[in-house]
Design an enzyme around this catalytic site. Sequence first.
Site, PDB file in Angstrom:
ATOM      1  N   HIS A 201      54.609 -13.025 -27.783  1.00 42.46           N
ATOM      2  CA  HIS A 201      55.505 -12.109 -27.067  1.00 42.46           C
ATOM      3  C   HIS A 201      55.248 -12.244 -25.568  1.00 42.46           C
ATOM      4  CE1 HIS A 201      52.201  -9.300 -26.360  1.00 42.46           C
ATOM      5  NE2 HIS A 201      51.907  -9.321 -27.646  1.00 42.46           N
TER       6      HIS A 201
ATOM      7  N   HIS B  81      51.689 -12.661 -24.023  1.00 46.04           N
ATOM      8  CA  HIS B  81      51.047 -13.981 -24.059  1.00 46.04           C
ATOM      9  C   HIS B  81      51.647 -14.897 -22.993  1.00 46.04           C
ATOM     10  CE1 HIS B  81      50.861 -12.522 -28.369  1.00 46.04           C
ATOM     11  NE2 HIS B  81      49.598 -12.518 -27.970  1.00 46.04           N
TER      12      HIS B  81
ATOM     13  N   CYS C 204      36.833  -3.078 -36.836  1.00 49.70           N
ATOM     14  CA  CYS C 204      38.305  -3.207 -36.823  1.00 49.70           C
ATOM     15  C   CYS C 204      38.666  -4.674 -37.010  1.00 49.70           C
ATOM     16  CB  CYS C 204      38.919  -2.708 -35.520  1.00 49.70           C
ATOM     17  SG  CYS C 204      40.694  -3.112 -35.431  1.00 49.70           S
TER      18      CYS C 204
ATOM     19  N   CYS D  99      40.800  -6.181 -34.101  1.00 49.70           N
ATOM     20  CA  CYS D  99      40.019  -6.532 -32.909  1.00 49.70           C
ATOM     21  C   CYS D  99      39.020  -7.628 -33.251  1.00 49.70           C
ATOM     22  CB  CYS D  99      39.227  -5.341 -32.390  1.00 49.70           C
ATOM     23  SG  CYS D  99      40.226  -4.018 -31.718  1.00 49.70           S
TER      24      CYS D  99
ATOM     25  N   CYS E 230      40.800   2.970 -34.979  1.00 50.59           N
ATOM     26  CA  CYS E 230      40.545   2.046 -33.873  1.00 50.59           C
ATOM     27  C   CYS E 230      41.297   2.539 -32.640  1.00 50.59           C
ATOM     28  CB  CYS E 230      41.026   0.647 -34.243  1.00 50.59           C
ATOM     29  SG  CYS E 230      41.119  -0.447 -32.796  1.00 50.59           S
TER      30      CYS E 230
ATOM     31  N   HIS F 238      44.160  -0.237 -31.966  1.00 52.29           N
ATOM     32  CA  HIS F 238      45.197  -0.508 -32.966  1.00 52.29           C
ATOM     33  C   HIS F 238      45.644   0.718 -33.754  1.00 52.29           C
ATOM     34  CE1 HIS F 238      43.480  -4.527 -32.144  1.00 52.29           C
ATOM     35  NE2 HIS F 238      44.762  -4.829 -32.126  1.00 52.29           N
TER      36      HIS F 238
ATOM     37  N   LYS G  27      51.083  -0.284 -24.307  1.00 52.00           N
ATOM     38  CA  LYS G  27      50.794  -1.713 -24.233  1.00 52.00           C
ATOM     39  C   LYS G  27      51.730  -2.481 -25.154  1.00 52.00           C
ATOM     40  CE  LYS G  27      47.483  -5.311 -25.279  1.00 52.00           C
ATOM     41  NZ  LYS G  27      46.524  -5.787 -26.261  1.00 52.00           N
TER      42      LYS G  27
ATOM     43  N   LYS H  42      51.856  -6.853 -30.588  1.00 52.60           N
ATOM     44  CA  LYS H  42      52.490  -7.196 -31.868  1.00 52.60           C
ATOM     45  C   LYS H  42      52.112  -6.166 -32.921  1.00 52.60           C
ATOM     46  CE  LYS H  42      48.820 -10.521 -31.913  1.00 52.60           C
ATOM     47  NZ  LYS H  42      48.515 -11.796 -31.295  1.00 52.60           N
TER      48      LYS H  42
END
Length: 508
Positions: A17, A20, A125, A128, A143, A146, A294, A297
């Site tokens: 996305h 990146h 996690c 992570c 987490c 996430h 943030k 994905k």
Amino acid sequence: MAFYVTTPIYYVNAEPHLGHAYTTIAADVVARHMRQRGEDVFFLTGTDEHGEPVAQVAEREGVSPRELADRNVVHFKQMVERLDCTNDFFIRTTDPEHEQAVREFMQGIYDRGHIYEGIYEGWYCPYCADFKTEQELLPGNCCPIHKIVIEKVREENWFFRLSAFQGELERLYAERPDWVEPRIRYNEALSFIKGGLEDVSVSRPKLQWGVRVPWDERQVFYVWFDALLNYYTALQYGPGKDVRATFWPPALQLIGKDILKFHAVIWPAMLMANEVELPRRLFIHGYLLMQGEKMSKTLGNVLDPFQVIDVYGVDALRYYCFREVSFGQDGSVSTEGFEARYNTELANEYGNLASRTLAMIERYRDGVVPQAELPEELGAEFDGLAGAVERHLDGVELTLALEEIWSRGVRRLNRYVEQQAPWKLAKDPAQARQLDRVLYGLAEGIRVVSVLLNPYMPTASSRLLAALGQQGGESLALENASLGSVPGGSRVGKLEPLFPKVEAVEAA
Ligand code: ME8
Ligand code: MG
């Protein structure tokens, strides 16, 4: 001088996305700029293919991790290509050469006595691929990144004596205050170190998908140890030969703030453990946000870079990323903001300026850039502009450099056209010399800003330079980015609009 620049290697557990794309473009801007300065650049990017993040998604989708990696790596390679990035190598951590080099490196750390066997218990996690402290967890054992419920695990594995490097790391931070930038990240990493380092596990007993531990074939390395080493192993085989002697250590490593701890604490300790020279500098940027969160994905609020490129072209995307969000900080992106900048800044301020200048040279001077003196009025902003851009980019200030080019260059030239009104000068034969000066100044002005903008917008700037009769490597050299370094006399060519009007792209 050799200049080695890296991006993180991205997990192949989903499609890329804009987040990146962001780091990859940033590295490309720096790489292109350094080449303009005559540096010998090596630019590395790639994919992180082992470990739980990939194994878990593969399991959910009912394919093997390798199948998932092979399928998704295609999108990351395509992304790099469509972003017009000039990377010298694309590393996959499943490259057999990388795996072998990881085993050798880790064996070296083991042989030097920095790895031992132990038992670990903690909150883990899988997204992570990292343990969380009790304090970091959100209510309900979630987490913090996430927002998923995570579990406490207990396992027997191999440990890296990170704690033994506490003193050496503190010394590194004391001696090299610019080794981690910006300052806020330096402080964050240093306070993590000062808080006391615990040893970290380097292996995973339950996982099959990874690089085998050479002294204990039942286990694979924890994905982060395998991943961090990519920056080192790539130089051993990427270009077809070992180029470590030329390019190691990295001049600049770009990462997002999500992976600060691994790069600013564990990574230097791994290198210290094997007595390898440390990178010169890490630069940590912030998050691209969508609707205040943030872009991620896992959260699903992503902007698809391919879609933006299809509609607006890659240059517009490359430009927007660093114009909209101050590089280093967090910032929101949106399709509305994108369209506004596309229309006002790219289509109008740069694109129209270029078309108008070329059209006036065509109409008033038969398509030949006049040979004239430089107009002094432009000097104040243009003198030293290239030097300022250089200094900003030395500090990885991608937004400040762009801001400088825009305000001192592009906007100054727009004002200059309005002030001088060449269409009025053209009506008065007594003003012919003044018209020559103005048109020469404009031609030189758009040439200089195009050379400076080239790392950000390689295609549009090259098209404009070509229309000014400027082609080939020399025309991009930074030493030519000053008014007057190219004399008049060249014939201008045709230029299709640099940033044509487009239909609004649908919101993601
Ligand atoms: O962490 N804003 O991979 P990853 C800005 N494989 N940058 C973003 C972003 C956002 N919203 N989202 C992602 C991993 N990034 C590991 C790295 S390195 C040895 C191993 C960018 O796929 C940013 O560079 O989760 C961030 O650090 C990286 O993607 C994380 O990519
Ligand atoms: Mg991530």
